[in-house]
Motif scaffolding. Structure first.
Motif, short mmCIF file in Angstrom:
data_model
loop_
_atom_site.label_atom_id
_atom_site.label_comp_id
_atom_site.label_asym_id
_atom_site.label_seq_id
_atom_site.Cartn_x
_atom_site.Cartn_y
_atom_site.Cartn_z
N ARG A 301 1.25 -1.28 -0.15
CA ARG A 301 -0.14 -0.28 0.15
C ARG A 301 0.59 1.26 0.12
NH1 ARG A 301 -4.57 -2.19 4.54
NH2 ARG A 301 -5.76 -3.34 3.65
N ARG A 302 1.74 1.83 1.35
CA ARG A 302 3.03 2.74 0.70
C ARG A 302 3.65 2.40 -0.75
NH1 ARG A 302 1.41 1.66 5.79
NH2 ARG A 302 1.35 3.16 7.57
N PHE A 303 3.93 1.26 -0.57
CA PHE A 303 5.00 0.88 -2.17
C PHE A 303 4.22 1.88 -3.39
CE2 PHE A 303 6.62 -1.24 -5.88
CZ PHE A 303 7.67 -0.66 -5.61
N ARG A 304 2.59 1.40 -3.00
CA ARG A 304 2.14 1.91 -4.28
C ARG A 304 1.35 3.62 -4.23
NH1 ARG A 304 -3.42 0.07 -3.61
NH2 ARG A 304 -3.27 1.46 -1.78
N LYS A 305 1.63 4.21 -3.25
CA LYS A 305 1.59 5.17 -3.38
C LYS A 305 3.13 5.91 -3.89
CE LYS A 305 -0.15 7.55 -0.53
NZ LYS A 305 -0.61 7.74 1.06
N ALA A 306 4.53 5.93 -2.81
CA ALA A 306 5.87 6.38 -3.73
C ALA A 306 6.26 5.97 -4.74
CB ALA A 306 6.45 5.36 -2.26
N VAL A 307 6.00 4.66 -5.26
CA VAL A 307 6.57 4.34 -6.18
C VAL A 307 5.66 4.77 -7.99
CG1 VAL A 307 7.92 2.46 -7.47
CG2 VAL A 307 8.41 3.24 -5.08
N LEU A 308 4.75 2.88 -7.34
CA LEU A 308 3.96 2.65 -8.80
C LEU A 308 3.05 4.26 -9.02
CD1 LEU A 308 2.85 -0.67 -7.43
CD2 LEU A 308 4.48 0.11 -9.47
N ASP A 309 2.39 5.33 -8.05
CA ASP A 309 2.01 6.12 -8.69
C ASP A 309 2.99 7.13 -8.57
OD1 ASP A 309 -0.56 4.28 -8.61
OD2 ASP A 309 -0.68 4.91 -6.96
N SER A 310 3.96 7.22 -8.86
CA SER A 310 5.41 7.82 -9.01
C SER A 310 5.88 8.12 -10.43
CB SER A 310 6.10 8.04 -8.10
OG SER A 310 6.99 8.97 -7.97
N PRO A 311 6.19 8.49 -11.73
CA PRO A 311 6.22 8.73 -12.56
C PRO A 311 8.33 7.94 -12.44
CG PRO A 311 4.83 9.77 -13.08
CD PRO A 311 4.58 9.67 -11.70
N GLU A 312 8.96 9.14 -11.83
CA GLU A 312 10.47 9.90 -11.32
C GLU A 312 10.21 8.56 -10.53
OE1 GLU A 312 10.67 13.33 -9.05
OE2 GLU A 312 9.63 14.76 -11.03
N ALA A 313 9.67 7.93 -10.21
CA ALA A 313 10.48 6.71 -9.49
C ALA A 313 10.39 5.75 -10.03
CB ALA A 313 9.24 6.61 -7.60
N LEU A 314 9.41 5.22 -10.84
CA LEU A 314 9.28 3.74 -12.30
C LEU A 314 10.55 4.20 -13.14
CD1 LEU A 314 5.51 4.34 -12.73
CD2 LEU A 314 7.07 1.92 -11.85
N VAL A 315 10.50 6.10 -13.07
CA VAL A 315 11.65 6.54 -14.47
C VAL A 315 13.44 5.68 -13.60
CG1 VAL A 315 13.44 7.36 -15.35
CG2 VAL A 315 10.58 7.66 -15.96
N ARG A 316 13.45 6.20 -12.54
CA ARG A 316 14.86 5.97 -11.22
C ARG A 316 14.69 4.53 -11.62
NH1 ARG A 316 13.03 7.98 -7.63
NH2 ARG A 316 12.70 6.28 -5.82
N MET A 317 13.74 4.07 -11.19
CA MET A 317 14.27 2.10 -10.71
C MET A 317 13.74 0.95 -11.96
SD MET A 317 11.94 2.40 -6.96
CE MET A 317 11.71 -0.17 -7.01
N ARG A 318 13.21 1.42 -13.02
CA ARG A 318 13.41 0.82 -14.28
C ARG A 318 12.56 -1.03 -14.83
NH1 ARG A 318 18.91 -1.08 -15.96
NH2 ARG A 318 19.45 -1.38 -13.89
N ARG A 319 11.41 -0.25 -15.14
CA ARG A 319 10.72 -1.92 -14.85
C ARG A 319 10.57 -2.02 -16.02
NH1 ARG A 319 4.34 -2.49 -12.70
NH2 ARG A 319 4.84 -4.60 -11.80
N TYR A 320 9.96 -2.88 -16.15
CA TYR A 320 10.28 -4.30 -17.52
C TYR A 320 11.43 -4.48 -18.22
CZ TYR A 320 5.36 -4.48 -16.71
OH TYR A 320 3.72 -4.52 -16.01
N GLY A 321 11.42 -4.63 -18.97
CA GLY A 321 12.79 -4.55 -20.13
C GLY A 321 13.61 -6.16 -20.11
N PRO A 322 14.62 -6.72 -19.93
CA PRO A 322 15.55 -7.29 -19.98
C PRO A 322 15.39 -8.14 -18.34
CG PRO A 322 17.21 -6.22 -20.77
CD PRO A 322 15.73 -5.51 -20.75
N ASP A 323 15.56 -9.09 -17.48
CA ASP A 323 15.69 -9.99 -16.62
C ASP A 323 15.49 -8.70 -15.56
OD1 ASP A 323 17.84 -11.51 -15.13
OD2 ASP A 323 19.35 -9.42 -15.04
#
Length: 352
Positions: A301-323
């Motif tokens: 629930r906290r991760f969703r707000k802090a990361v998944l709903d934050s475009p900046e955080a998603l870019v920084r953490m890199r989701r999808y792609g290889p490995d």
């Protein structure tokens, strides 16, 4: 004292005499072997070489008496042990000892957990049960005006502190240690940076790392064996500092020593079965990730707000792609079979 222990003692005392060590003004004192050696070595053996600034110790422990919900449901397996050892060490070293006793509800709802999820980018229960203890202690250190914090980070990784390492062959242990050095990370470093303070550990000094991975210092016989009637890891550290208070203490994860190990059971009481099933399905359908249990959901629930709903955080953490992790789709660390985002293990096939 044997040759290896004598060498390690002199090496660590030398490391503890550096300006970096003497500048530490507080210690996150779990009372385990590692912080026992770090703090007692710094205060008792180095003051003759320089003026140590270490004055403050901070220990977090969950007090069962302050958690009626926990007592009524018999969630505690045993009393947390960190504070018992920490009190003795702080008294010996004449440190101002701050014992933090938050309730479990306070830990789950407080700023420390939110900071851990945001800064570390994780909703892994094992990581957060440990990290929230560190974060809460660092927040207190900041309030006290401390600027440089002493920790025991690295000793377990370098000197076979974890029980699963004890059954490895000598060659496997040396290879595993070498690989662990490439992937190991310590939550205290980024959490402290977020607060504008620094942490430092003698075990992460390059000279200590070099010895622990050398042909001589990397040997299993140096790291694992009998001490005070029991088989322990970090054997050479125990032999090098037999006089410290926690020389014979058994290795305990932070969550066990502090008491946060009961958080998974508390989550079972806080989240209903229907709510869990509904939110688990929503996580899969809306966010394309797997929530494995109720504690996982509390952190998600906290991760969703802090990361998944934050475009900046998603870019920084890199989701999808290889490995990527099959459960959460975030990129895995190079060489690691563990997902540091959701905690899945193994997140990739384990090489043999």
């Amino acid at each position: 004292m044997d040759t290896a222990a004598d060498y390690v003692r002199n090496l660590l005392l030398d490391v503890l005499s550096t300006e970096e060590a003497l500048a530490c003004d507080a210690v996150l004192l779990s009372g385990g072997l590692d912080t026992s050696i770090a703090s007692e070595g710094l205060k008792l053996h180095i003051t003759c070489r320089g003026d140590s600034k270490l004055r403050t110790a901070i220990t977090l422990t969950i007090d069962p008496k302050q958690n009626g919900l926990v007592i009524s449901n018999n969630l505690f397996i045993h009393e947390p042990q960190d504070v018992i050892y920490a009190r003795k060490i702080a008294h010996r070293l004449c440190l101002e000892h701050h014992i933090l006793t938050p309730t479990l509800d306070e830990l789950l709802a407080g700023e420390a957990l939110d900071m851990c999820v945001r800064v570390l980018g994780t909703f892994d229960g094992m990581e957060l049960r440990n990290a929230v203890v560190i974060a809460t202690s660092l927040i207190q250190a900041k309030k006290l005006g401390c600027t440089r914090i002493l920790t025991g980070d690295g000793a377990d990784e370098l000197f076979a502190g974890y029980s699963f390492m004890h059954s490895m062959s000598d060659n496997d242990l040396q290879r595993y240690t070498q690989n662990m050095i490439k992937t190991m990370s310590f939550c205290a470093i980024p959490l402290a940076a977020e607060l504008g303070i620094k942490v430092w550990s003698p075990f992460l000094d390059p000279r200590v790392i070099e010895y622990a991975t050398s042909d001589q210092g990397g040997s299993k016989s140096i790291k694992v064996g009998e001490f005070s009637g029991s088989v322990h890891g970090k054997l050479v550290l125990r032999k090098a500092f037999p006089e410290v208070i926690s020389a014979g203490r058994k290795k305990e994860p932070i969550e066990c020593g502090s008491g946060t190990t009961v958080l998974p059971k508390l989550a079972e009481l806080l989240v209903s079965d229907p709510a869990f099933e509904q939110e688990k399905q929503e996580a899969l359908e809306k966010y394309d990730l797997v929530v494995r249990d109720k504690e996982h959901l509390l952190y998600f629930r906290r991760f969703r707000k802090a990361v998944l709903d934050s475009p900046e955080a998603l870019v920084r953490m890199r989701r999808y792609g290889p490995d990527t992790c099959p459960d959460c789709k975030f990129r895995l660390k190079d060489g690691s079979s563990f997902c540091n985002v959701c905690g899945l293990y193994p997140a990739r096939p384990i090489s043999k």
